[in-house]
Write an enzyme that holds these catalytic residues in place. Structure first.
Site, short mmCIF file in Angstrom:
data_model
loop_
_atom_site.label_atom_id
_atom_site.label_comp_id
_atom_site.label_asym_id
_atom_site.label_seq_id
_atom_site.Cartn_x
_atom_site.Cartn_y
_atom_site.Cartn_z
N CYS A 1 0.89 -8.54 4.12
CA CYS A 1 2.13 -8.47 3.50
C CYS A 1 1.70 -7.37 3.34
O CYS A 1 2.00 -6.97 2.30
CB CYS A 1 3.12 -9.72 2.49
SG CYS A 1 4.69 -9.12 2.34
N CYS B 1 5.13 -6.20 0.27
CA CYS B 1 4.26 -6.90 -0.39
C CYS B 1 3.44 -5.62 -1.40
O CYS B 1 2.39 -5.69 -2.66
CB CYS B 1 3.60 -8.49 -0.72
SG CYS B 1 4.93 -9.48 0.18
N ASP B 2 2.13 -5.93 -0.86
CA ASP B 2 0.70 -5.26 -1.51
C ASP B 2 0.51 -3.39 -0.94
O ASP B 2 -0.49 -3.49 -1.45
CB ASP B 2 -0.49 -6.23 -1.12
CG ASP B 2 0.10 -7.79 -1.62
OD1 ASP B 2 -0.68 -8.35 -1.04
OD2 ASP B 2 1.07 -8.05 -2.32
#
Lengths: 107, 309
Positions: B136, B139-140
């Site tokens: 993701c 996300c990261d």
């Protein structure tokens, strides 16, 4: 009022590293969807297991030095600290039953 | 709960929420389980959605899901931010259990559990997940500022992840096992014209290197069989999805890859009163709008079923 409390660089030592009971630190950020999803679950765990484990939140945007110190490269990351050391790491948002399994040794 | 519901919707996203809108407007009083940590589905992990019809300036994935959620609540859907952990779909009355231990009984069920990220399948990929291996970008990606990132994949997701990651990375390498991409033309163009993105063709990742975080990858060139090692700070895997049908094995007919089989162009599964929609069923299109379309169909199929049972 035992929902997960925020912790900062100033309070980390006292609240986390010097705690006499295990501490779960939730590394999170405002823009992180899964972090927001797991937040309420951690609040519940904080209340239900008060006295056995302390649950605190560290905002990685505001406290990036601590996040870097503990090598956080994905959020949410949950670190369990016992006597100042990280003894368990859980990465990613998990449902409550799965989290409780991961924390079984501490609660 | 001893009352028997008319319809329970398992899963959210555009499929589940749209099914709920239609079911609620048909006065079926739907109960929807949106997932304790997965509520909103795949679009919660994307930023701008430019191809969902009705949004000429685009819309943020989470905002679109929020609107759909509000819309189904407006018409009376009861939403639980929890998971269904087991289902018995074989009887006339379906029995479901949720993550908090509650049992529900319902005359019909709409399955909309979507799909999960496919992993390459390497031991070290799993071991280093969350420590440099991610599925993701939104996300990261933030944690890899000025780093060198590898993205594996050749479809739209891979192009989107790679392009998004250039906001942070010093360089992004897209590693693909063929020499052409299956992504949409516009996404390919964007990636190819991005100065921070480079392509490594005809190559697969055969190992992820690093002790407690990713330090590199072992690669194999599929034309020459030559293996090499290369330094990377992160690996983002974008090679597709697998349907979330684990709870259905043995009771609902699935195809060879785990997708739910439906009757023709309907949403009817092999089990009477059980309907399936969205990425749980669809291998081919897998768009938010097609998921929403099949969610609507599932609610209408359920309504017709309930009217005659």
């Amino acid at each position: 009022m035992s929902a997960a409390q925020p912790v900062t660089a100033a309070t980390f030592d006292e609240v986390v590293l010097k705690s006499s009971i295990p501490v779960l630190v939730d590394f999170w950020a405002e823009w992180c969807g899964p972090c927001r999803a797991v937040g309420p679950i951690l609040d519940q765990i904080s209340e239900e297991y008060a006295g056995k484990i302390k649950v605190v939140k560290l905002n990685t945007d505001e406290e990036s030095a601590i996040a870097i110190k503990y090598g956080i490269v994905s959020i949410p990351t949950l670190n369990v600290y016992v006597n100042g050391e990280v003894v368990k790491t859980v990465v990613g948002a998990k449902p409550k039953p799965a989290l409780l399994k991961e924390l079984a040794a501490f609660i | 709960m001893s009352e028997i519901l008319d319809v329970v919707i398992v899963g959210s996203g555009p499929a589940g929420y749209t099914a709920a809108i239609y079911a609620a407007r048909a006065e079926l009083a739907p109960v929807l389980y949106e997932g304790s940590v997965t509520a909103g589905g795949a679009l919660m992990n994307t930023t701008e959605v430019e191809n969902f019809p009705g949004f000429p300036d685009g819309v943020m994935g989470p905002d679109l899901m929020d609107s759909l959620r509000k819309q189904c609540e407006r018409f009376g859907t009861k939403i639980f931010t929890d998971d269904i952990v087991s289902m018995d779909l074989s009887g006339e009355i379906k029995v479901l259990t949720d993550g908090s231990g509650n049992t529900l009984k319902s005359k019909s069920v709409i399955l909309a559990t979507g799909s999960a990220y496919k992993e390459i399948g390497l031991t070290n990929e799993k071991r280093l997940s969350g420590r440099g291996v991610s599925w993701c970008a939104t996300c990261d990606g933030f944690f890899f500022r000025e780093k060198v990132i590898a993205v594996v994949g050749g479809g739209d997701s891979a192009m989107e992840e790679a392009t998004f990651l250039t906001r942070f990375a010093s360089k992004v390498y897209v590693i693909h096992r063929r020499d052409s991409l299956r992504a949409s033309k516009i996404m390919i163009e964007r990636a190819k014209s991005n100065p921070k993105i480079e392509f490594i063709w005809n190559t697969e990742v055969i190992d992820v290197l690093g002790a407690d975080k990713v330090s590199g990858l072992k690669l194999r060139n599929l034309l020459t069989s030559e293996e090499s090692e290369r330094d990377f700070d992160a690996l983002f895997v974008a090679i597709g999805h697998l349907p979330r049908s684990e709870l259905l094995i043995g009771q609902i007919d699935l195809d060879g890859e785990g997708y739910v089989k439906v009757d023709g162009r309907s949403t009817r599964t092999n089990q009477k009163g059980v309907f399936a929609c969205g990425d749980l069923v669809d291998h081919t299109y897998r768009q938010a709008i097609t998921a929403a379309g099949t969610g609507c169909q599932a609610a209408l199929d359920a309504e017709r079923f309930l009217a005659s049972h």
